[in-house]
Design a protein around this motif. Structure first.
Motif, PDB file in Angstrom:
ATOM      1  N   GLY A 239       0.794  -1.222   0.000  1.00 49.42           N
ATOM      2  CA  GLY A 239       0.000   0.000   0.000  1.00 49.42           C
ATOM      3  C   GLY A 239       0.824   1.268   0.000  1.00 49.42           C
ATOM      4  O   GLY A 239       0.290   2.360   0.199  1.00 49.42           O
ATOM      5  N   LYS A 240       2.129   1.134  -0.245  1.00 51.85           N
ATOM      6  CA  LYS A 240       3.020   2.292  -0.228  1.00 51.85           C
ATOM      7  C   LYS A 240       3.446   2.674  -1.642  1.00 51.85           C
ATOM      8  O   LYS A 240       3.481   1.840  -2.543  1.00 51.85           O
ATOM      9  CB  LYS A 240       4.256   1.999   0.622  1.00 51.85           C
ATOM     10  N   GLN A 241       3.770   3.942  -1.809  1.00 53.78           N
ATOM     11  CA  GLN A 241       4.293   4.423  -3.083  1.00 53.78           C
ATOM     12  C   GLN A 241       5.821   4.441  -2.994  1.00 53.78           C
ATOM     13  O   GLN A 241       6.425   5.435  -2.594  1.00 53.78           O
ATOM     14  CB  GLN A 241       3.753   5.825  -3.387  1.00 53.78           C
ATOM     15  N   ILE A 242       6.440   3.334  -3.328  1.00 51.99           N
ATOM     16  CA  ILE A 242       7.899   3.224  -3.237  1.00 51.99           C
ATOM     17  C   ILE A 242       8.486   3.322  -4.643  1.00 51.99           C
ATOM     18  O   ILE A 242       8.178   2.480  -5.497  1.00 51.99           O
ATOM     19  CB  ILE A 242       8.335   1.896  -2.588  1.00 51.99           C
ATOM     20  N   PRO A 243       9.320   4.326  -4.914  1.00 53.44           N
ATOM     21  CA  PRO A 243       9.931   4.430  -6.240  1.00 53.44           C
ATOM     22  C   PRO A 243      10.746   3.175  -6.550  1.00 53.44           C
ATOM     23  O   PRO A 243      11.525   2.712  -5.709  1.00 53.44           O
ATOM     24  CB  PRO A 243      10.839   5.660  -6.122  1.00 53.44           C
ATOM     25  N   CYS A 244      10.561   2.628  -7.745  1.00 50.86           N
ATOM     26  CA  CYS A 244      11.257   1.390  -8.114  1.00 50.86           C
ATOM     27  C   CYS A 244      11.839   1.506  -9.512  1.00 50.86           C
ATOM     28  O   CYS A 244      11.135   1.880 -10.463  1.00 50.86           O
ATOM     29  CB  CYS A 244      10.311   0.194  -8.038  1.00 50.86           C
ATOM     30  N   THR A 245      13.112   1.187  -9.625  1.00 47.39           N
ATOM     31  CA  THR A 245      13.814   1.184 -10.902  1.00 47.39           C
ATOM     32  C   THR A 245      14.266  -0.242 -11.202  1.00 47.39           C
ATOM     33  O   THR A 245      14.722  -0.950 -10.304  1.00 47.39           O
ATOM     34  CB  THR A 245      15.050   2.110 -10.857  1.00 47.39           C
ATOM     35  N   ILE A 246      14.128  -0.664 -12.458  1.00 50.90           N
ATOM     36  CA  ILE A 246      14.572  -1.994 -12.869  1.00 50.90           C
ATOM     37  C   ILE A 246      15.675  -1.857 -13.915  1.00 50.90           C
ATOM     38  O   ILE A 246      15.509  -1.173 -14.924  1.00 50.90           O
ATOM     39  CB  ILE A 246      13.421  -2.828 -13.462  1.00 50.90           C
ATOM     40  N   THR A 247      16.801  -2.496 -13.644  1.00 50.95           N
ATOM     41  CA  THR A 247      17.898  -2.561 -14.615  1.00 50.95           C
ATOM     42  C   THR A 247      18.067  -4.003 -15.063  1.00 50.95           C
ATOM     43  O   THR A 247      18.124  -4.907 -14.235  1.00 50.95           O
ATOM     44  CB  THR A 247      19.218  -2.050 -14.003  1.00 50.95           C
ATOM     45  N   THR A 248      18.132  -4.196 -16.372  1.00 48.58           N
ATOM     46  CA  THR A 248      18.272  -5.534 -16.943  1.00 48.58           C
ATOM     47  C   THR A 248      19.673  -5.702 -17.529  1.00 48.58           C
ATOM     48  O   THR A 248      20.130  -4.846 -18.287  1.00 48.58           O
ATOM     49  CB  THR A 248      17.217  -5.772 -18.043  1.00 48.58           C
ATOM     50  N   ILE A 249      20.326  -6.804 -17.132  1.00 48.90           N
ATOM     51  CA  ILE A 249      21.706  -7.082 -17.527  1.00 48.90           C
ATOM     52  C   ILE A 249      21.751  -8.274 -18.481  1.00 48.90           C
ATOM     53  O   ILE A 249      21.019  -9.252 -18.303  1.00 48.90           O
ATOM     54  CB  ILE A 249      22.575  -7.412 -16.287  1.00 48.90           C
ATOM     55  N   SER A 250      22.621  -8.210 -19.487  1.00 46.46           N
ATOM     56  CA  SER A 250      22.810  -9.341 -20.392  1.00 46.46           C
ATOM     57  C   SER A 250      23.860 -10.293 -19.814  1.00 46.46           C
ATOM     58  O   SER A 250      24.653  -9.902 -18.946  1.00 46.46           O
ATOM     59  CB  SER A 250      23.289  -8.853 -21.764  1.00 46.46           C
ATOM     60  N   PRO A 251      23.900 -11.557 -20.275  1.00 43.42           N
ATOM     61  CA  PRO A 251      24.937 -12.481 -19.811  1.00 43.42           C
ATOM     62  C   PRO A 251      26.353 -11.987 -20.095  1.00 43.42           C
ATOM     63  O   PRO A 251      27.298 -12.401 -19.439  1.00 43.42           O
ATOM     64  CB  PRO A 251      24.638 -13.772 -20.594  1.00 43.42           C
ATOM     65  N   GLN A 252      26.493 -11.087 -21.085  1.00 42.15           N
ATOM     66  CA  GLN A 252      27.807 -10.518 -21.389  1.00 42.15           C
ATOM     67  C   GLN A 252      28.159  -9.326 -20.518  1.00 42.15           C
ATOM     68  O   GLN A 252      29.219  -8.720 -20.680  1.00 42.15           O
ATOM     69  CB  GLN A 252      27.856 -10.077 -22.873  1.00 42.15           C
ATOM     70  N   GLY A 253      27.282  -8.987 -19.575  1.00 39.39           N
ATOM     71  CA  GLY A 253      27.574  -7.907 -18.647  1.00 39.39           C
ATOM     72  C   GLY A 253      27.206  -6.528 -19.134  1.00 39.39           C
ATOM     73  O   GLY A 253      27.691  -5.528 -18.606  1.00 39.39           O
ATOM     74  N   GLU A 254      26.332  -6.437 -20.128  1.00 38.73           N
ATOM     75  CA  GLU A 254      25.900  -5.145 -20.640  1.00 38.73           C
ATOM     76  C   GLU A 254      24.556  -4.759 -20.025  1.00 38.73           C
ATOM     77  O   GLU A 254      23.707  -5.609 -19.772  1.00 38.73           O
ATOM     78  CB  GLU A 254      25.754  -5.199 -22.168  1.00 38.73           C
ATOM     79  N   ILE A 255      24.381  -3.456 -19.772  1.00 36.25           N
ATOM     80  CA  ILE A 255      23.067  -2.971 -19.324  1.00 36.25           C
ATOM     81  C   ILE A 255      22.180  -2.854 -20.550  1.00 36.25           C
ATOM     82  O   ILE A 255      22.442  -2.067 -21.461  1.00 36.25           O
ATOM     83  CB  ILE A 255      23.204  -1.630 -18.601  1.00 36.25           C
ATOM     84  N   ILE A 256      21.128  -3.673 -20.574  1.00 33.07           N
ATOM     85  CA  ILE A 256      20.207  -3.679 -21.709  1.00 33.07           C
ATOM     86  C   ILE A 256      19.235  -2.516 -21.627  1.00 33.07           C
ATOM     87  O   ILE A 256      18.967  -1.818 -22.612  1.00 33.07           O
ATOM     88  CB  ILE A 256      19.426  -5.002 -21.776  1.00 33.07           C
ATOM     89  N   ARG A 257      18.665  -2.289 -20.454  1.00 33.20           N
ATOM     90  CA  ARG A 257      17.740  -1.185 -20.258  1.00 33.20           C
ATOM     91  C   ARG A 257      17.568  -0.887 -18.771  1.00 33.20           C
ATOM     92  O   ARG A 257      17.813  -1.744 -17.935  1.00 33.20           O
ATOM     93  CB  ARG A 257      16.381  -1.487 -20.889  1.00 33.20           C
ATOM     94  N   THR A 258      17.139   0.334 -18.496  1.00 30.68           N
ATOM     95  CA  THR A 258      16.778   0.751 -17.142  1.00 30.68           C
ATOM     96  C   THR A 258      15.451   1.458 -17.246  1.00 30.68           C
ATOM     97  O   THR A 258      15.265   2.329 -18.096  1.00 30.68           O
ATOM     98  CB  THR A 258      17.839   1.695 -16.544  1.00 30.68           C
ATOM     99  N   GLU A 259      14.485   1.043 -16.389  1.00 30.98           N
ATOM    100  CA  GLU A 259      13.149   1.602 -16.482  1.00 30.98           C
ATOM    101  C   GLU A 259      12.545   1.770 -15.093  1.00 30.98           C
ATOM    102  O   GLU A 259      12.964   1.118 -14.134  1.00 30.98           O
ATOM    103  CB  GLU A 259      12.248   0.689 -17.330  1.00 30.98           C
ATOM    104  N   ARG A 260      11.564   2.656 -15.009  1.00 28.21           N
ATOM    105  CA  ARG A 260      10.830   2.872 -13.761  1.00 28.21           C
ATOM    106  C   ARG A 260       9.508   2.125 -13.806  1.00 28.21           C
ATOM    107  O   ARG A 260       8.880   2.034 -14.853  1.00 28.21           O
ATOM    108  CB  ARG A 260      10.553   4.354 -13.566  1.00 28.21           C
ATOM    109  N   ILE A 261       9.072   1.588 -12.663  1.00 30.73           N
ATOM    110  CA  ILE A 261       7.743   0.984 -12.589  1.00 30.73           C
ATOM    111  C   ILE A 261       6.951   1.662 -11.481  1.00 30.73           C
ATOM    112  O   ILE A 261       7.507   2.308 -10.609  1.00 30.73           O
ATOM    113  CB  ILE A 261       7.801  -0.541 -12.350  1.00 30.73           C
TER     114      ILE A 261
END
Length: 261
Positions: A239-261
């Motif tokens: 029931g809380k409004q907690i800011p959340c960011t998701i970062t997705t990593i590839s098996p090669q260690g690259e940041i694929i994307r970063t997004e807010r939910i």
């Protein structure tokens, strides 16, 4: 037995087939243009298909259902593989070279891969001249770090910026301590290997403590979808409004994307 299993709302289903593609257990198939749970005993209840659905037509339910039959799933995979002509692949993807690799029929997260990485600028010097301070030290500030083990009311949760990470991310991304752990309370887990769902434990943590923000770091493989879903469900249940960011990593260690939910 009573257990968690997926439910498909056929009225919402748009027939895209993404859930069937992401279900590495083979529990879902397309029937008359709609997704259908064909084998309840093939559904492991982890929900890899949930984040794949663009229509929000799939949800978790807890009800009477046959137990997940891992042996039957593996037997079905082997049967399918036997009917598939042997193939060899050779591809180069972001520095990853796969040569004469057999077709993989199991979980994408368990696919064997070999690749050669270019040494990063911050690579560790040779042991002869290594300066530990220059190389860097651990940024971990608390223990334990496993979601299953951490106490719900641990004092370090108060006013915490929280890092929730899939186990594999720290091994794939070379600057994990500097870029993600530093300044955050760290929790790790693997929805593929751990029994049960993390939602209940995370809901308790979010409800019982003042969490300032959440940064979820996951791999790009489908089985990490269960972790994303657990965090989203826990935030909603708290029931809380907690800011959340998701970062997705590839098996090669690259940041694929970063997004807010």
């Amino acid at each position: 037995m009573i257990r968690q299993i997926i439910h498909i709302d056929e009225e919402k289903c748009i027939g895209c087939g993404l859930c069937a593609d992401s279900c590495h257990e083979g529990a879902i198939a397309m029937v008359n243009g709609k997704a259908k749970l064909m084998r309840e005993d093939y559904c492991d209840g982890l929900g890899d298909c949930l984040p794949a659905c663009p229509a929000d037509a799939i949800s978790f339910v807890t009800r009477e259902a046959p137990a997940y039959d891992a042996a039957a799933v593996e037997a079905a995979k082997l049967e399918k593989a036997a009917k598939t002509p042997a193939a060899a692949t050779s591809s180069i993807i972001s520095g990853l070279k796969l040569t004469d690799a057999p077709v993989h029929t199991g979980c994408p997260g368990s696919r064997a891969q070999s690749f050669t990485q270019q040494a990063p600028a911050h690579a560790c010097p040779s042991s002869a001249s290594r300066d530990l301070d220059a190389v860097g030290s651990s940024a971990l500030s608390q223990w334990p770090i496993q979601i299953k083990l951490v106490p719900v009311n641990a004092p370090y949760f108060n006013d915490a910026d929280l890092l929730i990470a899939a186990d594999c991310t720290a091994y794939s991304y070379s600057r994990f301590h500097e870029d993600f752990i530093k300044g955050r309370i760290t929790l790790i887990g693997c929805p593929k290997l751990d029994d049960g769902d993390y939602s209940e434990k995370l809901t308790e943590i979010f409800t019982s403590n003042k969490i300032k923000s959440i940064h979820l770091v996951r791999m790009m493989v489908p089985c990490c979808g269960g972790l994303s879903k657990a965090v989203a469900n826990a935030i909603a249940a708290s029931g809380k409004q907690i800011p959340c960011t998701i970062t997705t990593i590839s098996p090669q260690g690259e940041i694929i994307r970063t997004e807010r939910i």
